[in-house]
Design an enzyme around this catalytic site. Structure first.
Site, short mmCIF file in Angstrom:
data_model
loop_
_atom_site.label_atom_id
_atom_site.label_comp_id
_atom_site.label_asym_id
_atom_site.label_seq_id
_atom_site.Cartn_x
_atom_site.Cartn_y
_atom_site.Cartn_z
N ARG A 157 0.84 -1.22 0.00
CA ARG A 157 0.00 0.00 0.00
C ARG A 157 0.87 1.26 0.00
O ARG A 157 0.54 2.27 0.62
CB ARG A 157 -0.97 0.03 1.19
CG ARG A 157 -1.97 -1.11 1.19
CD ARG A 157 -3.18 -0.77 2.05
NE ARG A 157 -3.99 -1.96 2.27
CZ ARG A 157 -4.13 -2.55 3.46
NH1 ARG A 157 -3.54 -2.06 4.53
NH2 ARG A 157 -4.87 -3.62 3.59
N ARG A 168 -3.38 6.28 1.26
CA ARG A 168 -4.00 7.33 2.08
C ARG A 168 -3.07 7.98 3.10
O ARG A 168 -3.40 9.04 3.62
CB ARG A 168 -5.21 6.75 2.81
CG ARG A 168 -6.40 6.49 1.91
CD ARG A 168 -7.57 5.91 2.67
NE ARG A 168 -7.30 4.55 3.13
CZ ARG A 168 -8.05 3.91 4.02
NH1 ARG A 168 -9.10 4.51 4.57
NH2 ARG A 168 -7.77 2.67 4.36
N ARG A 176 -7.70 12.14 -4.08
CA ARG A 176 -8.96 11.51 -3.68
C ARG A 176 -10.08 12.52 -3.44
O ARG A 176 -11.25 12.19 -3.55
CB ARG A 176 -8.76 10.65 -2.43
CG ARG A 176 -8.20 9.29 -2.70
CD ARG A 176 -9.20 8.35 -3.38
NE ARG A 176 -10.10 7.74 -2.40
CZ ARG A 176 -11.40 7.92 -2.37
NH1 ARG A 176 -11.99 8.73 -3.25
NH2 ARG A 176 -12.15 7.30 -1.47
N ASP A 190 -6.35 -2.27 -7.34
CA ASP A 190 -6.98 -2.96 -6.21
C ASP A 190 -7.22 -4.41 -6.62
O ASP A 190 -7.47 -4.69 -7.79
CB ASP A 190 -8.32 -2.30 -5.87
CG ASP A 190 -8.85 -2.79 -4.53
OD1 ASP A 190 -9.64 -3.76 -4.52
OD2 ASP A 190 -8.45 -2.24 -3.48
N TYR A 233 -14.21 -12.45 -0.76
CA TYR A 233 -14.85 -11.15 -0.93
C TYR A 233 -16.14 -11.27 -1.74
O TYR A 233 -17.15 -10.64 -1.43
CB TYR A 233 -13.90 -10.18 -1.65
CG TYR A 233 -13.01 -9.39 -0.72
CD1 TYR A 233 -13.53 -8.40 0.10
CD2 TYR A 233 -11.63 -9.61 -0.70
CE1 TYR A 233 -12.72 -7.66 0.94
CE2 TYR A 233 -10.80 -8.88 0.14
CZ TYR A 233 -11.35 -7.90 0.95
OH TYR A 233 -10.55 -7.17 1.78
#
Length: 361
Positions: A32, A36, A45, A83, A159
């Site tokens: 990652r 963020r 974003r 992703d 998922y």
């Protein structure tokens, strides 16, 4: 169509380490890496939703390059901003990000599989990822290699059935135990898409491939070997065969089966991957002993150490470096992805400590 010519690579440290070679220091990157915790990413974003960034090659390139530009000379690989859930999207499922992943219509029973298209045109459905990889390779200008990735079939399967994150994976595991043959058939369909996707990423310019089996540790050893391992083996075998048949470089393969630490020795011997990622609940020296030099290792500092201050970060990196040793074949990383609240300057300190303490004697 002629192959794209990319700028020559200036830093091949991670490629050498992935092949098990002794390196002057451990290469380092973090999972990652583009995300963020970076204020520059948060600004992007504010203007674009998550999957818009994934689906817009220029935006995906820009955010992939953000940590490389911020940490020039300190980080040894980039990973394409995308992703793992673009694969279920390509298979016909809707996925939203608000803020975590949400499937409005998960697969409740095997009957729901009939809603998915029988044939997936991976080249068409995921062309935006391939375009982003090619643009990013050009934008990197050879500074560091570019990693492509996919989620592992078991993690994607979970998922698709849970409809998002889960603490128990009760729905996904119910499928395994109640509908084992239907589960294996769906896992095989996901695996076939992953194979096509990974080959396409190398065609587009990816120089390493990582497979994220984020929920591997939720399976018992028996169930991991029954349901997840065969798909992981199929990926390493078939992607390698396809790359050879197409005259493409057989890039290093990294498998991060988080939590499946019982299987480290088995995977080193049998899985066909060049590098095994390990999480922070494994002692580095024990991981080294388990793989017996057959594969390189990647990891494994607890991401939460990054909140502990510079003294804690330095001590943890020193311990980690001593545990993995100076024999090469180690890629320094966290034991899972970096979390959003980390101060970017504390991550810089992590990179600097790795350079200091992993240097070969």
């Amino acid at each position: 169509m002629p192959a794209v010519v990319f700028p020559p690579l200036k830093n091949d440290l991670i490629l050498r380490a992935a092949r098990g070679e002794k390196t002057e220091r451990a290469p380092v990157w973090v999972m990652r890496q583009a995300g963020r915790y970076l204020p520059e990413f948060r600004k992007v974003r504010e203007l674009h939703d998550f999957f818009t960034i994934c689906r817009t090659p220029e935006l995906a390139r820009d955010v992939t390059l953000q940590p490389i530009e911020r940490y020039t000379g300190l980080v040894d690989a980039s990973i394409i901003f995308s992703d793992i859930l673009v694969v279920p999207q390509a298979m016909g499922m809707e996925v939203l990000m608000n803020p975590g992943p949400h499937f409005p219509e998960p697969l409740d029973t095997p009957e729901d599989i009939k809603k998915l298209p029988q044939v997936v045109d991976v080249q068409k459905e995921l062309q935006y990822v391939f375009d982003a990889i090619t643009l990013t390779r050009q934008g990197l200008n050879g500074e560091v290699p570019l990693i492509g990735f996919t989620g592992a079939p078991w993690t994607l399967f979970a998922y698709m059935i849970e409809g998002g994150g889960s603490k128990t994976l009760q729905k996904a595991k119910t499928w395994l135990f109640k509908y084992p043959e239907e589960s294996k058939a769906l896992l095989k369909r996901i695996t076939d898409v992953c194979v096509e996707y990974l080959v396409g990423q190398v065609r587009a310019g990816a120089q390493l491939l990582q497979i994220f089996d984020s929920w591997a540790g939720e399976l018992s050893p028996h169930d991991f070997h029954e349901f997840s391992y065969p798909t992981l083996k199929q990926i390493s075998t078939q992607v390698r065969q396809r790359l050879i048949s197409e005259g493409l470089d057989v890039v290093p393969f990294i498998l991060f089966a988080k939590g499946a630490n019982h299987a480290i020795g088995f995977l080193a011997e049998n899985s066909g991957y060049d590098v095994l990622g390990v999480d922070w609940v494994v002692d580095p020296a024990e991981a080294r002993a388990a793989v017996k030099g057959k594969v390189a290792l990647q990891g494994n500092m607890d991401p939460n150490v990054l909140y502990g201050g510079r003294g804690a970060i330095e001590a943890a990196v020193k311990r980690m470096s001593e545990g993995f040793g100076k024999g090469g074949g180690w890629i320094a990383n966290l034991g899972h992805g970096i979390t959003p609240g980390v101060d970017p300057e504390d991550l810089r300190w992590f990179f600097q400590c790795v350079q200091k303490y992993s240097a070969a004697a």
